[in-house]
Design a protein around this motif. Structure first.
Motif, mmCIF file in Angstrom:
data_model
loop_
_atom_site.group_PDB
_atom_site.id
_atom_site.type_symbol
_atom_site.label_atom_id
_atom_site.label_comp_id
_atom_site.label_asym_id
_atom_site.label_seq_id
_atom_site.Cartn_x
_atom_site.Cartn_y
_atom_site.Cartn_z
ATOM 1 N N THR A 43 0.847 -1.198 0.000
ATOM 2 C CA THR A 43 0.000 0.000 0.000
ATOM 3 C C THR A 43 0.871 1.233 0.000
ATOM 4 O OG1 THR A 43 -1.769 -1.123 1.196
ATOM 5 C CG2 THR A 43 -1.794 1.272 1.211
ATOM 6 N N LEU A 44 0.695 2.071 -1.003
ATOM 7 C CA LEU A 44 1.493 3.289 -1.112
ATOM 8 C C LEU A 44 0.972 4.363 -0.175
ATOM 9 C CD1 LEU A 44 1.936 3.509 -4.987
ATOM 10 C CD2 LEU A 44 3.387 2.357 -3.320
ATOM 11 N N SER A 45 1.857 5.220 0.263
ATOM 12 C CA SER A 45 1.483 6.373 1.070
ATOM 13 C C SER A 45 1.763 7.639 0.270
ATOM 14 C CB SER A 45 2.284 6.396 2.377
ATOM 15 O OG SER A 45 1.964 5.283 3.171
ATOM 16 N N PRO A 46 0.982 8.738 0.481
ATOM 17 C CA PRO A 46 -0.070 8.801 1.491
ATOM 18 C C PRO A 46 -1.404 8.306 0.945
ATOM 19 C CG PRO A 46 0.173 10.927 0.437
ATOM 20 C CD PRO A 46 1.193 10.026 -0.192
ATOM 21 N N THR A 47 -2.291 7.887 1.855
ATOM 22 C CA THR A 47 -3.687 7.702 1.486
ATOM 23 C C THR A 47 -4.364 9.058 1.637
ATOM 24 O OG1 THR A 47 -4.303 7.143 3.750
ATOM 25 C CG2 THR A 47 -3.688 5.316 2.291
ATOM 26 N N ASP A 48 -5.537 9.230 1.058
ATOM 27 C CA ASP A 48 -6.217 10.520 1.127
ATOM 28 C C ASP A 48 -7.712 10.301 1.264
ATOM 29 O OD1 ASP A 48 -6.558 13.223 1.225
ATOM 30 O OD2 ASP A 48 -5.492 13.649 -0.631
ATOM 31 N N THR A 49 -8.431 11.359 1.580
ATOM 32 C CA THR A 49 -9.876 11.270 1.767
ATOM 33 C C THR A 49 -10.572 12.418 1.052
ATOM 34 O OG1 THR A 49 -9.837 12.582 3.806
ATOM 35 C CG2 THR A 49 -9.621 10.192 4.035
ATOM 36 N N THR A 50 -11.852 12.243 0.843
ATOM 37 C CA THR A 50 -12.691 13.298 0.289
ATOM 38 C C THR A 50 -14.085 13.170 0.873
ATOM 39 O OG1 THR A 50 -13.348 14.413 -1.755
ATOM 40 C CG2 THR A 50 -13.584 12.026 -1.698
ATOM 41 N N LYS A 51 -14.895 14.210 0.760
ATOM 42 C CA LYS A 51 -16.264 14.185 1.251
ATOM 43 C C LYS A 51 -17.243 14.176 0.083
ATOM 44 C CE LYS A 51 -15.584 16.468 5.723
ATOM 45 N NZ LYS A 51 -15.930 17.648 6.547
ATOM 46 N N ILE A 52 -18.277 13.349 0.216
ATOM 47 C CA ILE A 52 -19.411 13.397 -0.705
ATOM 48 C C ILE A 52 -20.609 13.880 0.103
ATOM 49 C CG2 ILE A 52 -20.888 12.107 -2.279
ATOM 50 C CD1 ILE A 52 -18.672 10.071 -2.567
ATOM 51 N N ARG A 53 -20.999 15.116 -0.080
ATOM 52 C CA ARG A 53 -22.138 15.669 0.646
ATOM 53 C C ARG A 53 -23.444 15.169 0.025
ATOM 54 N NH1 ARG A 53 -19.402 20.398 -0.310
ATOM 55 N NH2 ARG A 53 -21.123 21.222 -1.521
ATOM 56 N N PHE A 54 -24.408 14.816 0.873
ATOM 57 C CA PHE A 54 -25.726 14.408 0.387
ATOM 58 C C PHE A 54 -26.654 15.614 0.427
ATOM 59 C CE2 PHE A 54 -30.071 12.894 1.221
ATOM 60 C CZ PHE A 54 -30.275 12.179 0.058
ATOM 61 N N GLU A 55 -27.198 15.977 -0.712
ATOM 62 C CA GLU A 55 -28.123 17.102 -0.806
ATOM 63 C C GLU A 55 -29.327 16.710 -1.653
ATOM 64 O OE1 GLU A 55 -26.182 20.615 -2.196
ATOM 65 O OE2 GLU A 55 -24.811 20.729 -0.486
ATOM 66 N N CYS A 56 -30.372 17.467 -1.500
ATOM 67 C CA CYS A 56 -31.573 17.271 -2.311
ATOM 68 C C CYS A 56 -31.695 18.440 -3.277
ATOM 69 C CB CYS A 56 -32.813 17.203 -1.433
ATOM 70 S SG CYS A 56 -32.770 15.872 -0.218
ATOM 71 N N ALA A 57 -32.155 18.154 -4.476
ATOM 72 C CA ALA A 57 -32.388 19.236 -5.434
ATOM 73 C C ALA A 57 -33.335 20.243 -4.808
ATOM 74 C CB ALA A 57 -32.974 18.663 -6.717
ATOM 75 N N SER A 58 -32.936 21.502 -4.796
ATOM 76 C CA SER A 58 -33.659 22.527 -4.049
ATOM 77 C C SER A 58 -34.328 23.516 -4.996
ATOM 78 C CB SER A 58 -32.682 23.261 -3.118
ATOM 79 O OG SER A 58 -33.368 24.061 -2.203
ATOM 80 N N THR A 59 -35.606 23.801 -4.747
ATOM 81 C CA THR A 59 -36.388 24.656 -5.660
ATOM 82 C C THR A 59 -37.219 25.675 -4.894
ATOM 83 O OG1 THR A 59 -38.189 23.033 -5.646
ATOM 84 C CG2 THR A 59 -36.546 22.840 -7.403
ATOM 85 N N MET A 60 -36.634 26.309 -3.898
ATOM 86 C CA MET A 60 -37.390 27.239 -3.057
ATOM 87 C C MET A 60 -37.563 28.621 -3.676
ATOM 88 S SD MET A 60 -36.270 26.445 0.884
ATOM 89 C CE MET A 60 -36.012 28.194 1.055
ATOM 90 N N GLU A 61 -36.831 28.908 -4.723
ATOM 91 C CA GLU A 61 -36.870 30.246 -5.311
ATOM 92 C C GLU A 61 -38.279 30.563 -5.808
ATOM 93 O OE1 GLU A 61 -33.606 32.783 -7.837
ATOM 94 O OE2 GLU A 61 -34.080 30.756 -8.480
ATOM 95 N N GLY A 62 -38.737 31.795 -5.569
ATOM 96 C CA GLY A 62 -40.055 32.180 -6.068
ATOM 97 C C GLY A 62 -40.663 33.328 -5.276
#
Length: 273
Positions: free
Chosen positions: A145-164
């Motif tokens: 296993t090579l170093s370094p390992t790394d991380t990332t974030k996957i944010r969970f969102e909902c399609a938003s349509t509040m404009e109006g």
């Protein structure tokens, strides 16, 4: 010989990974990690929208060489949920396997069922707003296993349509319904942030006799409104909670201030026209 082996080991790192996600462009932020021997451009932090079919990304070596030196790239995930909406404190699940590829270069695709596996959730509709997956990956070369390992974030969102355009009232006192526009906050680069031009829904104007509206930039996370506070002229205004009903087009905000309410919580209701 030892020097030659060290140089060879470091040279293997040059071809580790150049990874990029197909995601919403304004949400990308590339983090680059570099030292004298190698450069890694890891996954940009990204967003998974509810209803999206899958995520895919390409893996390739930085210079197109030495792909045969990489045995596999393996990804692991942890689902993290906010203790309260908008809080930086999170509850972490257990790290579990997400995906693996031994083909370099390659295009790796996985869907929501793979993200949800072993999280305790069976449907993306059950995921709370503000949740995210913390994804870690490892590169294996010649059995190591090579170093370094790394991380990332996957944010969970909902399609938003509040404009109006909305008709707004509050439950503190009898007021004339207020017409106003809720617009997207384009300064943040995100899909679910809006400018609410008068949080009080005419409370200040008709209940107190002060005609100064209090604008707020609000965040909608899968039908919930993130708590937040702002200070205007030394006085604190605070959103305690709120919710958005896409079916009825109704936004409900529960708020208080140090100006007239002294901690009493008022509900302002905004109905899209």
């Amino acid at each position: 010989m030892r020097i030659f082996q060290s140089v060879l080991a470091y040279s293997l790192l040059i071809g580790v990974a150049l990874l990029s996600w197909n995601c919403v462009p304004e949400d990308e932020s590339i983090r680059q990690q570099t030292d004298v021997f190698y450069t890694i451009d890891p996954l940009p932090d990204t967003v998974y929208l509810r209803g999206q079919q899958n995520l895919s990304f390409e893996i390739e070596t930085s210079d197109g060489l030495n792909a045969d030196q990489i045995d596999e790239v393996t990804f692991y995930k942890i689902l993290e949920e906010p203790v309260t909406l908008g809080s930086e404190e999170t509850v972490q699940g257990q790290e579990t396997f997400l995906a693996k590829t031994s083909q370099i270069p390659s295009n790796l695709t996985f869907d929501i069922s793979e993200l949800l596996a072993e999280t305790g959730y069976n449907s993306e509709n059950d995921l709370p707003g503000g949740a995210f997956w913390n994804v870690r990956w490892e590169v294996t070369s010649n059995g190591k296993t090579l170093s370094p390992t790394d991380t990332t974030k996957i944010r969970f969102e909902c399609a938003s349509t509040m404009e109006g355009r909305y008709l707004a009232t509050n439950d503190y006192c009898q007021t004339t319904p207020l017409e106003l526009n809720i617009i997207k906050d384009t300064t943040t680069g995100r899909q679910n942030e809006y400018i609410l031009p008068d949080l009080t829904a005419n409370h200040l104007n008709e209940c107190v006799g002060e005609g100064i509206p209090i604008p707020f930039s609000i965040t909608e996370a899968c039908n919930a409104i993130e708590p937040m506070s702002e200070v205007f002229f030394g006085l604190r205004w605070e959103i305690k909670s709120g919710n958005w009903d896409e079916n009825t087009g109704t936004l409900t905000i529960r708020w208080t201030d140090t100006y007239t309410l002294n901690g009493q919580v008022v509900t302002s209701t905004f109905v899209r026209q």
